[in-house]
Design an enzyme around this catalytic site. Structure first.
Site, PDB file in Angstrom:
ATOM      1  N   GLY A  56       0.779  -1.237   0.000  1.00  0.00           N
ATOM      2  CA  GLY A  56       0.000   0.000   0.000  1.00  0.00           C
ATOM      3  C   GLY A  56       0.807   1.281   0.000  1.00  0.00           C
ATOM      4  O   GLY A  56       0.313   2.338   0.410  1.00  0.00           O
ATOM      5  N   SER A  57       2.041   1.263  -0.530  1.00  0.00           N
ATOM      6  CA  SER A  57       2.813   2.520  -0.504  1.00  0.00           C
ATOM      7  C   SER A  57       2.232   3.557  -1.475  1.00  0.00           C
ATOM      8  O   SER A  57       2.262   4.757  -1.183  1.00  0.00           O
ATOM      9  CB  SER A  57       4.297   2.267  -0.790  1.00  0.00           C
ATOM     10  OG  SER A  57       4.514   1.933  -2.135  1.00  0.00           O
TER      11      SER A  57
ATOM     12  N   ARG B  37     -15.674 -14.743 -10.507  1.00  0.00           N
ATOM     13  CA  ARG B  37     -15.030 -13.420 -10.428  1.00  0.00           C
ATOM     14  C   ARG B  37     -16.054 -12.295 -10.397  1.00  0.00           C
ATOM     15  O   ARG B  37     -15.860 -11.274  -9.751  1.00  0.00           O
ATOM     16  CB  ARG B  37     -14.102 -13.223 -11.644  1.00  0.00           C
ATOM     17  CG  ARG B  37     -12.798 -13.986 -11.491  1.00  0.00           C
ATOM     18  CD  ARG B  37     -11.705 -13.340 -12.302  1.00  0.00           C
ATOM     19  NE  ARG B  37     -11.912 -13.462 -13.727  1.00  0.00           N
ATOM     20  CZ  ARG B  37     -11.360 -12.675 -14.637  1.00  0.00           C
ATOM     21  NH1 ARG B  37     -10.578 -11.684 -14.273  1.00  0.00           N
ATOM     22  NH2 ARG B  37     -11.576 -12.868 -15.922  1.00  0.00           N
TER      23      ARG B  37
ATOM     24  N   MET C 219      -3.902  -6.816  -7.166  1.00  0.00           N
ATOM     25  CA  MET C 219      -3.364  -7.881  -8.014  1.00  0.00           C
ATOM     26  C   MET C 219      -4.423  -8.882  -8.483  1.00  0.00           C
ATOM     27  O   MET C 219      -4.155 -10.080  -8.608  1.00  0.00           O
ATOM     28  CB  MET C 219      -2.212  -8.585  -7.286  1.00  0.00           C
ATOM     29  CG  MET C 219      -1.085  -7.633  -6.881  1.00  0.00           C
ATOM     30  SD  MET C 219      -0.489  -6.537  -8.195  1.00  0.00           S
ATOM     31  CE  MET C 219       0.792  -7.557  -8.897  1.00  0.00           C
TER      32      MET C 219
ATOM     33  N   HIS D 228       1.172   1.151 -13.060  1.00  0.00           N
ATOM     34  CA  HIS D 228       1.928  -0.010 -13.533  1.00  0.00           C
ATOM     35  C   HIS D 228       3.419   0.327 -13.485  1.00  0.00           C
ATOM     36  O   HIS D 228       3.827   1.400 -13.953  1.00  0.00           O
ATOM     37  CB  HIS D 228       1.503  -0.368 -14.955  1.00  0.00           C
ATOM     38  CG  HIS D 228       2.232  -1.565 -15.490  1.00  0.00           C
ATOM     39  ND1 HIS D 228       1.925  -2.839 -15.083  1.00  0.00           N
ATOM     40  CD2 HIS D 228       3.266  -1.674 -16.366  1.00  0.00           C
ATOM     41  CE1 HIS D 228       2.744  -3.690 -15.692  1.00  0.00           C
ATOM     42  NE2 HIS D 228       3.565  -3.015 -16.477  1.00  0.00           N
TER      43      HIS D 228
ATOM     44  N   GLU E  83      -8.415  -4.832 -21.902  1.00  0.00           N
ATOM     45  CA  GLU E  83      -7.113  -5.430 -22.212  1.00  0.00           C
ATOM     46  C   GLU E  83      -6.084  -4.975 -21.168  1.00  0.00           C
ATOM     47  O   GLU E  83      -5.935  -3.763 -20.919  1.00  0.00           O
ATOM     48  CB  GLU E  83      -6.673  -4.998 -23.617  1.00  0.00           C
ATOM     49  CG  GLU E  83      -5.529  -5.840 -24.159  1.00  0.00           C
ATOM     50  CD  GLU E  83      -5.017  -5.314 -25.491  1.00  0.00           C
ATOM     51  OE1 GLU E  83      -3.842  -5.574 -25.786  1.00  0.00           O
ATOM     52  OE2 GLU E  83      -5.765  -4.619 -26.214  1.00  0.00           O
TER      53      GLU E  83
ATOM     54  N   THR F  73       9.731   5.400  -6.159  1.00  0.00           N
ATOM     55  CA  THR F  73       9.748   6.833  -5.821  1.00  0.00           C
ATOM     56  C   THR F  73       9.000   7.627  -6.897  1.00  0.00           C
ATOM     57  O   THR F  73       8.221   8.542  -6.584  1.00  0.00           O
ATOM     58  CB  THR F  73      11.212   7.328  -5.734  1.00  0.00           C
ATOM     59  OG1 THR F  73      11.876   6.520  -4.778  1.00  0.00           O
ATOM     60  CG2 THR F  73      11.295   8.769  -5.308  1.00  0.00           C
TER      61      THR F  73
HETATM   62  C1  GAR Z   1       3.630  -1.046  -7.294  1.00  0.00           C
HETATM   63  O1  GAR Z   1       4.953  -1.078  -7.778  1.00  0.00           O
HETATM   64  C2  GAR Z   1       2.660  -1.053  -8.448  1.00  0.00           C
HETATM   65  O2  GAR Z   1       3.102  -0.323  -9.556  1.00  0.00           O
HETATM   66  C3  GAR Z   1       2.588  -2.520  -8.765  1.00  0.00           C
HETATM   67  O3  GAR Z   1       2.571  -3.150  -7.508  1.00  0.00           O
HETATM   68  C4  GAR Z   1       3.294  -2.354  -6.588  1.00  0.00           C
HETATM   69  C5  GAR Z   1       2.404  -2.129  -5.401  1.00  0.00           C
HETATM   70  O4  GAR Z   1       3.120  -1.474  -4.388  1.00  0.00           O
HETATM   71  N1  GAR Z   1       1.424  -2.838  -9.542  1.00  0.00           N
HETATM   72  C6  GAR Z   1       1.398  -3.801 -10.442  1.00  0.00           C
HETATM   73  O5  GAR Z   1       2.343  -4.514 -10.697  1.00  0.00           O
HETATM   74  C7  GAR Z   1       0.072  -3.954 -11.145  1.00  0.00           C
HETATM   75  N2  GAR Z   1       0.208  -4.799 -12.280  1.00  0.00           N
HETATM   76  P1  GAR Z   1       2.354  -0.749  -3.214  1.00  0.00           P
HETATM   77  O6  GAR Z   1       1.354  -1.764  -2.637  1.00  0.00           O
HETATM   78  O7  GAR Z   1       3.421  -0.411  -2.229  1.00  0.00           O
HETATM   79  O8  GAR Z   1       1.660   0.458  -3.783  1.00  0.00           O
END
Ligand code: GAR
Length: 217
Positions: free
Chosen positions: A14-15, A68, A93, A112, A146, A175
């Protein structure tokens, strides 16, 4: 204008959610984080959201088996109950069905960890290094059915250095993620983003030659 009510969907750390919460603490920011929802009851980000005084919800996808759409309808109920305007995926995810995506057309954002359209999917940092890419980065885009393919709102790039490992590169990209996600959400919440032929145009910024005036709105 009233601040837009945002739900942030997470699956883990969750950052990026924290970056959005921090940005929204400024009362002049055009969005407030009204809900943090996770598909995983153990997601670390949930406790941070709770301690920040933000409403949280858990809709555990495992309780819905392979259905789903039932999972998504349960999420949708939580989101609608909080009168949400915009949904931000932040390390969420689960792949979403066309049904859910259609509910939020033009109001569903994802971050992403790559410079799309390069490196869609998982393991982006390792793949960028293996490909010998000179630069890498992150992208905030609208979600379409997509995967990792919707109109791009903001991107941030980092140079890949000779000694980079997956970890050092991931840290620099993260960052950048924390900078571009609040910026993208601000633009969308201010209703400054128009999609023309699959490309985002930002109100108040010049359009290049060649974009027909008829498609400007
Ligand atoms: C982040 O790097 C985000 O871009 C990536 O997961 C991480 C989550 O970090 N997302 C994906 O790969 C989506 N396909 P976080 O929980 O610290 O925000």
């Amino acid at each position: 204008m009233a601040r837009k009510r945002v739900a942030v969907l997470i699956s883990g750390r969750g950052s990026n959610m924290v970056a959005l919460i921090e940005a929204a603490k400024d009362q002049s920011y055009p969005a407030e984080i009204a809900l943090v929802l996770s598909n995983d009851p153990t997601a670390q980000g949930l406790s941070h959201a709770r301690s920040a005084g933000i409403a949280t919800a858990v809709v555990d996808h495992r309780t819905f088996g392979k259905d789903r759409e039932a999972f998504e309808r349960a999420m949708q109920a939580e989101i609608v109950a909080r009168r949400i305007d915009i949904v931000c995926l932040a390390g969420f995810m689960r792949l979403l069905t066309p049904w859910f995506i259609a509910q939020w057309e033009g109001r569903l954002l994802n971050i992403h960890p790559a410079l799309l359209p390069a490196f869609k999917g998982l393991d982006t940092h390792a793949r960028a290094l293996a490909a010998g890419a000179k630069q890498h980065g992150a992208t905030v885009h609208f979600v379409v059915p997509e995967m990792d393919s919707g109109p791009i709102i903001t991107q941030g790039a980092v140079a890949i250095a000779a000694g980079d490992t997956e970890q050092t590169l991931a840290a620099r990209v993260l960052t950048v993620e924390h900078e571009i996600y609040p910026l993208a959400l601000k633009l969308v919440a201010e209703d400054r983003v128009r999609i023309v032929d699959g490309i985002c145009w930002i109100d108040g910024m010049a359009m290049p030659q060649g974009v027909p005036a008829s498609s400007r709105s």
